[in-house]
Write an enzyme that holds these catalytic residues in place. Structure first.
Site, PDB file in Angstrom:
ATOM      1  N   SER A 109       0.857  -1.180   0.000  1.00 31.18           N
ATOM      2  CA  SER A 109       0.000   0.000   0.000  1.00 31.18           C
ATOM      3  C   SER A 109       0.892   1.229   0.000  1.00 31.18           C
ATOM      4  O   SER A 109       2.004   1.208   0.550  1.00 31.18           O
ATOM      5  CB  SER A 109      -0.891  -0.009   1.242  1.00 31.18           C
ATOM      6  OG  SER A 109      -1.452   1.270   1.464  1.00 31.18           O
ATOM      7  N   SER A 110       0.399   2.303  -0.583  1.00 30.04           N
ATOM      8  CA  SER A 110       1.196   3.534  -0.635  1.00 30.04           C
ATOM      9  C   SER A 110       1.404   4.128   0.753  1.00 30.04           C
ATOM     10  O   SER A 110       2.274   4.993   0.937  1.00 30.04           O
ATOM     11  CB  SER A 110       0.531   4.562  -1.551  1.00 30.04           C
ATOM     12  OG  SER A 110      -0.776   4.865  -1.111  1.00 30.04           O
ATOM     13  N   CYS A 111       0.644   3.666   1.744  1.00 29.12           N
ATOM     14  CA  CYS A 111       0.815   4.191   3.105  1.00 29.12           C
ATOM     15  C   CYS A 111       2.107   3.713   3.755  1.00 29.12           C
ATOM     16  O   CYS A 111       2.454   4.149   4.854  1.00 29.12           O
ATOM     17  CB  CYS A 111      -0.377   3.825   3.982  1.00 29.12           C
ATOM     18  SG  CYS A 111      -0.429   2.090   4.460  1.00 29.12           S
ATOM     19  N   TYR A 138      -0.998  -0.642  10.227  1.00 28.31           N
ATOM     20  CA  TYR A 138      -1.223  -1.277   8.916  1.00 28.31           C
ATOM     21  C   TYR A 138       0.022  -1.147   8.047  1.00 28.31           C
ATOM     22  O   TYR A 138       0.451  -2.112   7.401  1.00 28.31           O
ATOM     23  CB  TYR A 138      -2.427  -0.623   8.235  1.00 28.31           C
ATOM     24  CG  TYR A 138      -2.749  -1.162   6.865  1.00 28.31           C
ATOM     25  CD1 TYR A 138      -3.355  -2.398   6.713  1.00 28.31           C
ATOM     26  CD2 TYR A 138      -2.455  -0.429   5.720  1.00 28.31           C
ATOM     27  CE1 TYR A 138      -3.660  -2.905   5.453  1.00 28.31           C
ATOM     28  CE2 TYR A 138      -2.750  -0.913   4.454  1.00 28.31           C
ATOM     29  CZ  TYR A 138      -3.347  -2.148   4.323  1.00 28.31           C
ATOM     30  OH  TYR A 138      -3.643  -2.647   3.073  1.00 28.31           O
ATOM     31  N   LYS A 142       2.527  -4.064   6.394  1.00 25.02           N
ATOM     32  CA  LYS A 142       2.821  -4.130   4.964  1.00 25.02           C
ATOM     33  C   LYS A 142       4.326  -4.071   4.703  1.00 25.02           C
ATOM     34  O   LYS A 142       4.853  -4.769   3.827  1.00 25.02           O
ATOM     35  CB  LYS A 142       2.093  -3.001   4.219  1.00 25.02           C
ATOM     36  CG  LYS A 142       0.603  -3.241   4.056  1.00 25.02           C
ATOM     37  CD  LYS A 142       0.333  -4.468   3.207  1.00 25.02           C
ATOM     38  CE  LYS A 142      -1.133  -4.715   2.948  1.00 25.02           C
ATOM     39  NZ  LYS A 142      -1.365  -5.928   2.128  1.00 25.02           N
ATOM     40  N   HIS A 181     -12.761   3.907   2.315  1.00 24.69           N
ATOM     41  CA  HIS A 181     -11.797   4.917   1.905  1.00 24.69           C
ATOM     42  C   HIS A 181     -12.524   6.129   1.315  1.00 24.69           C
ATOM     43  O   HIS A 181     -13.734   6.107   1.124  1.00 24.69           O
ATOM     44  CB  HIS A 181     -10.806   4.328   0.899  1.00 24.69           C
ATOM     45  CG  HIS A 181      -9.895   3.310   1.491  1.00 24.69           C
ATOM     46  ND1 HIS A 181     -10.069   1.955   1.324  1.00 24.69           N
ATOM     47  CD2 HIS A 181      -8.793   3.449   2.268  1.00 24.69           C
ATOM     48  CE1 HIS A 181      -9.115   1.300   1.963  1.00 24.69           C
ATOM     49  NE2 HIS A 181      -8.331   2.178   2.551  1.00 24.69           N
TER      50      HIS A 181
END
Length: 315
Positions: A109-111, A138, A142, A181
């Site tokens: 994920s880009s987070c 989270y 990842k 989201h």
């Protein structure tokens, strides 16, 4: 290169990403696809996952399963997001190695990137700064998945790769009023405002932050492309390379849902990160570009939302 008779396991096939990958593979003619619902296989249970891999022996694995949600869910269920996602990643990656999978793709994920990373965000910015606090558990899970893939490659020579999608939307999205989201949440909010005859929809913040959105079926296309054409240790960003302000996004959702009221921006609420755009020059260099324009994808997503609403009423 995946052959049509290879056995492919999609972990998380009922979610937004996994269902898109399943649609893509099915259209391409793959028929030896293994899928298990969470009721059939608890991916947090190491023994069950190991038995599944030992029995099925998949050649290729798309690891799209995860406990996901928006800011509220991420910040509220911090222990669940860290614990569940750590278990899912470690169980599947280890079982894929011990049971001889030819290749595994881990979807991050880009987070995972630092909160204040320079824009657009390059792959090498990973672990160069602090994470966004609200979804840190989270993100850490990842990042652990990425490092597991790298470490199994380093120690055992496993062909495990990791890809980082940007914000996603599309068919089979989660439209929950609290756990979704930003884009599916906007679709729901504008639709409900239209149905109730509301004169306005309130958007948090100034509307100035910019975000990138990729149609889930485009992500699935990129995943299949990379599964066939990419075999390196380094992560790959997947996005469209374009972003849009929350204000313009809200106006677009308003148009697609045919809401006729006004947009009101509550500037007492926080804006969050000013900009979040992935650098996709590596992906473009490999030869892949997105196909679906945001307005076209939104129309499909809204129809999917309406279908889900009808199904809920009939249930």
């Amino acid at each position: 290169m995946m052959n049509l008779d290879d056995k492919i396991y999609i972990a998380g096939h009922k979610g937004l990403v996994g269902s898109a990958i399943l649609r893509k593979l099915t259209v391409q003619g793959f028929s030896n696809i293994v899928c298990k619902s969470s009721a059939e296989l608890d991916l947090r249970n190491q023994a069950d996952v190991e038995l599944f891999f030992k029995t099925e022996k998949p050649d290729y694995v798309f690891l799209a399963a995860a406990k996901v949600g928006g800011i509220f869910a991420n910040n509220t269920y911090r222990a669940d997001f860290l614990y569940d996602n750590l278990l899912i990643a470690s169980n599947i990656i280890h079982a894929a190695y011990t049971n001889g999978a030819q290749k595994l793709m881990f979807l991050g994920s880009s987070c995972i990137y630092p909160k204040m990373a320079p824009q657009p965000i390059k792959e090498e910015y990973l672990l160069t700064g602090s994470l966004e606090q609200t979804n840190e558990p989270y993100a850490i899970a990842k990042i652990a998945g990425i490092k597991l893939c790298e470490s199994y490659r380093d120690q055992y020579g496993a062909n495990f790769i990791s890809v980082m999608p940007t914000n996603l939307y599309g068919i089979n999205d989660n439209y929950h009023p609290q756990n979704s989201h930003v884009l599916p949440a906007l679709i729901r909010r504008f639709h409900e405002a239209k149905v109730s005859g509301s004169k306005e929809v309130v958007i948090w913040g100034t509307g100035s932050p910019k975000r990138e959105f990729l149609f889930a079926d485009d992500l699935a296309d990129a995943c299949c492309f990379l599964m066939n054409n990419y075999n390196e240790k380094e992560i790959v960003n997947i996005g469209c390379g374009e972003d849009i302000s929350i204000s313009d996004l809200a106006s677009l959702v308003k148009k697609v849902t045919q809401f006729e009221g006004e947009l009101v921006f509550d500037t007492t609420k926080p804006d969050g990160t000013p900009r979040k755009l992935l650098d996709v020059s590596k992906l473009h260099g490999l030869g892949w570009h997105h196909k679906t324009l945001l307005q076209d994808g939104l129309k499909i997503a809204y129809q999917d939302f309406l279908t889900k609403q009808k199904q809920a009423l009939l249930a």
